[in-house]
Design a protein around this motif. Structure first.
Motif, PDB file in Angstrom:
ATOM      1  N   ASN A   1      18.185  -5.554  10.246  1.00 46.48           N
ATOM      2  CA  ASN A   1      17.119  -5.039  11.095  1.00 46.48           C
ATOM      3  C   ASN A   1      15.893  -5.949  11.069  1.00 46.48           C
ATOM      4  OD1 ASN A   1      15.540  -3.545  12.706  1.00 46.48           O
ATOM      5  ND2 ASN A   1      15.572  -1.682  11.471  1.00 46.48           N
ATOM      6  N   TRP A   2      15.993  -7.058  11.778  1.00 46.36           N
ATOM      7  CA  TRP A   2      14.909  -8.030  11.783  1.00 46.36           C
ATOM      8  C   TRP A   2      13.627  -7.454  12.371  1.00 46.36           C
ATOM      9  CZ3 TRP A   2      13.096  -8.959  16.631  1.00 46.36           C
ATOM     10  CH2 TRP A   2      13.968  -8.630  17.689  1.00 46.36           C
ATOM     11  N   LEU A   3      13.766  -6.435  13.244  1.00 52.41           N
ATOM     12  CA  LEU A   3      12.570  -5.876  13.871  1.00 52.41           C
ATOM     13  C   LEU A   3      11.628  -5.242  12.855  1.00 52.41           C
ATOM     14  CD1 LEU A   3      13.975  -4.197  17.103  1.00 52.41           C
ATOM     15  CD2 LEU A   3      12.298  -6.030  16.978  1.00 52.41           C
ATOM     16  N   GLU A   4      12.206  -4.799  11.747  1.00 53.40           N
ATOM     17  CA  GLU A   4      11.384  -4.113  10.746  1.00 53.40           C
ATOM     18  C   GLU A   4      10.974  -5.037   9.604  1.00 53.40           C
ATOM     19  OE1 GLU A   4       9.937  -1.460  11.005  1.00 53.40           O
ATOM     20  OE2 GLU A   4      11.006  -0.272  12.480  1.00 53.40           O
ATOM     21  N   LYS A   5      11.249  -6.326   9.754  1.00 53.74           N
ATOM     22  CA  LYS A   5      10.910  -7.239   8.643  1.00 53.74           C
ATOM     23  C   LYS A   5       9.413  -7.269   8.393  1.00 53.74           C
ATOM     24  CE  LYS A   5      14.535 -10.151   7.566  1.00 53.74           C
ATOM     25  NZ  LYS A   5      14.752  -9.923   6.195  1.00 53.74           N
ATOM     26  N   GLU A   6       9.080  -7.264   7.120  1.00 52.97           N
ATOM     27  CA  GLU A   6       7.671  -7.283   6.685  1.00 52.97           C
ATOM     28  C   GLU A   6       7.358  -8.652   6.103  1.00 52.97           C
ATOM     29  OE1 GLU A   6       5.334  -4.870   6.318  1.00 52.97           O
ATOM     30  OE2 GLU A   6       6.438  -2.984   6.554  1.00 52.97           O
ATOM     31  N   PRO A   7       6.170  -9.146   6.315  1.00 46.41           N
ATOM     32  CA  PRO A   7       5.801 -10.389   5.628  1.00 46.41           C
ATOM     33  C   PRO A   7       5.737 -10.152   4.130  1.00 46.41           C
ATOM     34  CG  PRO A   7       4.095  -9.704   7.192  1.00 46.41           C
ATOM     35  CD  PRO A   7       5.099  -8.608   7.150  1.00 46.41           C
ATOM     36  N   GLU A   8       6.025 -11.188   3.390  1.00 47.22           N
ATOM     37  CA  GLU A   8       5.888 -11.087   1.947  1.00 47.22           C
ATOM     38  C   GLU A   8       4.409 -11.178   1.601  1.00 47.22           C
ATOM     39  OE1 GLU A   8       9.600 -11.856  -0.295  1.00 47.22           O
ATOM     40  OE2 GLU A   8       8.711 -13.821  -0.071  1.00 47.22           O
ATOM     41  N   GLN A   9       4.073 -10.610   0.444  1.00 47.79           N
ATOM     42  CA  GLN A   9       2.685 -10.693  -0.010  1.00 47.79           C
ATOM     43  C   GLN A   9       2.276 -12.158  -0.079  1.00 47.79           C
ATOM     44  OE1 GLN A   9       1.797  -9.069  -3.777  1.00 47.79           O
ATOM     45  NE2 GLN A   9       0.347  -7.628  -2.883  1.00 47.79           N
ATOM     46  N   GLY A  10       1.135 -12.464   0.442  1.00 51.54           N
ATOM     47  CA  GLY A  10       0.663 -13.841   0.322  1.00 51.54           C
ATOM     48  C   GLY A  10       1.051 -14.714   1.503  1.00 51.54           C
ATOM     49  N   TRP A  11       1.927 -14.192   2.369  1.00 53.61           N
ATOM     50  CA  TRP A  11       2.377 -15.006   3.501  1.00 53.61           C
ATOM     51  C   TRP A  11       1.195 -15.449   4.361  1.00 53.61           C
ATOM     52  CZ3 TRP A  11       2.029 -13.867   8.808  1.00 53.61           C
ATOM     53  CH2 TRP A  11       2.704 -14.760   9.649  1.00 53.61           C
ATOM     54  N   VAL A  12       0.336 -14.485   4.697  1.00 53.63           N
ATOM     55  CA  VAL A  12      -0.777 -14.805   5.583  1.00 53.63           C
ATOM     56  C   VAL A  12      -1.729 -15.815   4.920  1.00 53.63           C
ATOM     57  CG1 VAL A  12      -2.369 -12.912   5.021  1.00 53.63           C
ATOM     58  CG2 VAL A  12      -2.277 -13.755   7.335  1.00 53.63           C
ATOM     59  N   HIS A  13      -1.837 -15.726   3.592  1.00 56.53           N
ATOM     60  CA  HIS A  13      -2.733 -16.650   2.890  1.00 56.53           C
ATOM     61  C   HIS A  13      -2.190 -18.078   2.919  1.00 56.53           C
ATOM     62  CE1 HIS A  13      -5.251 -13.383   1.839  1.00 56.53           C
ATOM     63  NE2 HIS A  13      -4.206 -12.727   1.382  1.00 56.53           N
ATOM     64  N   GLN A  14      -0.869 -18.188   3.003  1.00 57.15           N
ATOM     65  CA  GLN A  14      -0.302 -19.539   3.109  1.00 57.15           C
ATOM     66  C   GLN A  14      -0.732 -20.177   4.435  1.00 57.15           C
ATOM     67  OE1 GLN A  14       3.776 -18.060   1.980  1.00 57.15           O
ATOM     68  NE2 GLN A  14       3.843 -19.984   0.899  1.00 57.15           N
ATOM     69  N   LEU A  15      -0.791 -19.359   5.487  1.00 59.96           N
ATOM     70  CA  LEU A  15      -1.234 -19.890   6.781  1.00 59.96           C
ATOM     71  C   LEU A  15      -2.726 -20.226   6.746  1.00 59.96           C
ATOM     72  CD1 LEU A  15       1.546 -18.695   7.665  1.00 59.96           C
ATOM     73  CD2 LEU A  15       0.476 -18.177   9.828  1.00 59.96           C
ATOM     74  N   ILE A  16      -3.486 -19.324   6.119  1.00 58.78           N
ATOM     75  CA  ILE A  16      -4.935 -19.557   6.055  1.00 58.78           C
ATOM     76  C   ILE A  16      -5.224 -20.820   5.232  1.00 58.78           C
ATOM     77  CG2 ILE A  16      -7.121 -18.593   5.168  1.00 58.78           C
ATOM     78  CD1 ILE A  16      -6.047 -15.867   6.283  1.00 58.78           C
ATOM     79  N   ALA A  17      -4.431 -21.002   4.170  1.00 60.27           N
ATOM     80  CA  ALA A  17      -4.608 -22.209   3.329  1.00 60.27           C
ATOM     81  C   ALA A  17      -4.324 -23.474   4.129  1.00 60.27           C
ATOM     82  CB  ALA A  17      -3.697 -22.136   2.114  1.00 60.27           C
ATOM     83  N   LEU A  18      -3.547 -23.340   5.191  1.00 60.79           N
ATOM     84  CA  LEU A  18      -3.263 -24.514   6.036  1.00 60.79           C
ATOM     85  C   LEU A  18      -4.397 -24.770   7.031  1.00 60.79           C
ATOM     86  CD1 LEU A  18       0.522 -24.204   6.983  1.00 60.79           C
ATOM     87  CD2 LEU A  18      -0.546 -25.922   5.543  1.00 60.79           C
ATOM     88  N   GLY A  19      -5.378 -23.881   7.043  1.00 57.71           N
ATOM     89  CA  GLY A  19      -6.531 -24.107   7.920  1.00 57.71           C
ATOM     90  C   GLY A  19      -6.585 -23.170   9.121  1.00 57.71           C
ATOM     91  N   VAL A  20      -5.649 -22.220   9.171  1.00 64.71           N
ATOM     92  CA  VAL A  20      -5.668 -21.248  10.285  1.00 64.71           C
ATOM     93  C   VAL A  20      -6.813 -20.280   9.997  1.00 64.71           C
ATOM     94  CG1 VAL A  20      -4.364 -19.399  11.426  1.00 64.71           C
ATOM     95  CG2 VAL A  20      -3.176 -21.456  10.610  1.00 64.71           C
ATOM     96  N   SER A  21      -7.897 -20.397  10.752  1.00 67.79           N
ATOM     97  CA  SER A  21      -9.084 -19.657  10.327  1.00 67.79           C
ATOM     98  C   SER A  21      -9.208 -18.317  11.030  1.00 67.79           C
ATOM     99  CB  SER A  21     -10.334 -20.507  10.552  1.00 67.79           C
ATOM    100  OG  SER A  21     -10.240 -21.125  11.800  1.00 67.79           O
ATOM    101  N   PRO A  22      -9.639 -17.296  10.271  1.00 62.76           N
ATOM    102  CA  PRO A  22      -9.903 -15.985  10.852  1.00 62.76           C
ATOM    103  C   PRO A  22     -10.832 -16.136  12.058  1.00 62.76           C
ATOM    104  CG  PRO A  22     -10.083 -15.898   8.471  1.00 62.76           C
ATOM    105  CD  PRO A  22      -9.896 -17.344   8.832  1.00 62.76           C
TER     106      PRO A  22
END
Ligand SMILES: C[S@@+](CC[C@H](N)C(=O)[O-])C[C@H]1O[C@@H](n2cnc3c(N)ncnc32)[C@H](O)[C@@H]1O
Length: 256
Positions: A13-34
């Protein structure tokens, strides 16, 4: 359609997949800014988009599947703009986004369409913006024990997913400069028992469900695959610890 086999109850059930903890921070660490405007291209059930929105990004969800978008809408309380469209005909203005995210979407695109797809995405990204691609490349796919245990499945996975070199050269033909390619480990350090792993594949095989790669096996191959697992999993994991890890990569390709 499903992002990656990881052998738990949500595998089908890929539709219900949840990001792992810290996933969003990995993107932010790459410079994706709020505050940045981001298109989640192939957003599926919208739970990754929800995480990005919670981190302060201005997210628009896009998917070719109306069913996925309905769920995405629900998972975002109707608060995220959603667009039903395909990558081959993007209904956005040039430079509309700072970032475009494609998470586990690339394996749904034919390799002969990579360059035109990337060119379309290049157009809707602002100068100095970037395309973020999370996927598995051959190097990642080959590490998975099921792809080693049952070669027909390994071959399907290698056909669906691409080589890093191929993808990076298509990105550069489209005008992107690859800035980073980071390893991503889903469910790293997590294990299940041989019994649970087998129960899961038995259930999925019986119901004709499972990850996209499994669904590409013929019916006969699917039961052969399950039989191979019954014979081999206990031998391969004598300590009864079957890894749930799925390896991927996160690419940040900057607009020139
Ligand atoms: C494996 S799911 C990933 C969903 C989500 N990004 C995630 O990581 O959970 C792939 C999604 O891409 C969508 N998709 C595949 N090809 C597409 C295309 N050409 N245009 C738009 N969406 C597409 C599918 O409908 C599906 O929702």
């Amino acid at each position: 359609m499903m992002s990656a086999p990881d052998y738990d109850a949500s595998v089908d059930n890929w539709l219900e997949k949840e990001p792992e903890q810290g996933w969003v921070h990995q993107l932010i660490a790459l410079g994706v800014s709020p505050g940045s405007r981001l298109l989640d291209c192939g957003c599926g059930g919208g739970k990754y988009a929800r995480n990005l929105r919670r981190a302060g990004l201005d997210v628009i969800g896009m998917d070719r599947s109306a069913e996925a978008l309905r769920l995405s809408d629900k998972n975002n309380n109707g608060e995220m703009p959603i667009v039903n469209a395909r990558i081959s005909s993007l209904p956005f203005k040039s430079g509309a986004f700072e970032y475009v995210l494609m998470r586990y979407v690339l394996h749904h695109i034919s390799k002969s369409d990579y360059v035109t797809s990337f060119q379309g995405l290049y157009d809707i990204i602002r100068p100095s913006g970037a395309l973020l691609i999370e996927t598995s490349f051959h190097e990642d796919v080959l590490t998975h024990f099921d792809h080693q245990l049952y070669p027909p499945l390994g071959r399907i996975a290698l056909e669906m997913y691409s080589e890093w070199k191929f993808t990076s050269s298509a990105l550069s033909v489209a005008g992107f400069v690859v800035e980073r390619c980071l390893p991503m480990f889903r469910k790293a350090g997590q294990f299940t028992s041989v019994y649970s792993a087998l129960e899961n594949s038995r259930r999925l095989v019986e119901q004709g469900r499972g990850p996209t790669t499994w669904l590409k096996l013929s019916e006969a191959q699917r039961s052969e695959f399950h039989n191979v697992r019954m014979l081999e999993l206990a031998r391969r994991f004598p300590d009864d610890r079957v890894p749930r890890e799925w390896r991927g990569s996160l690419v940040l390709a900057r607009k020139n």
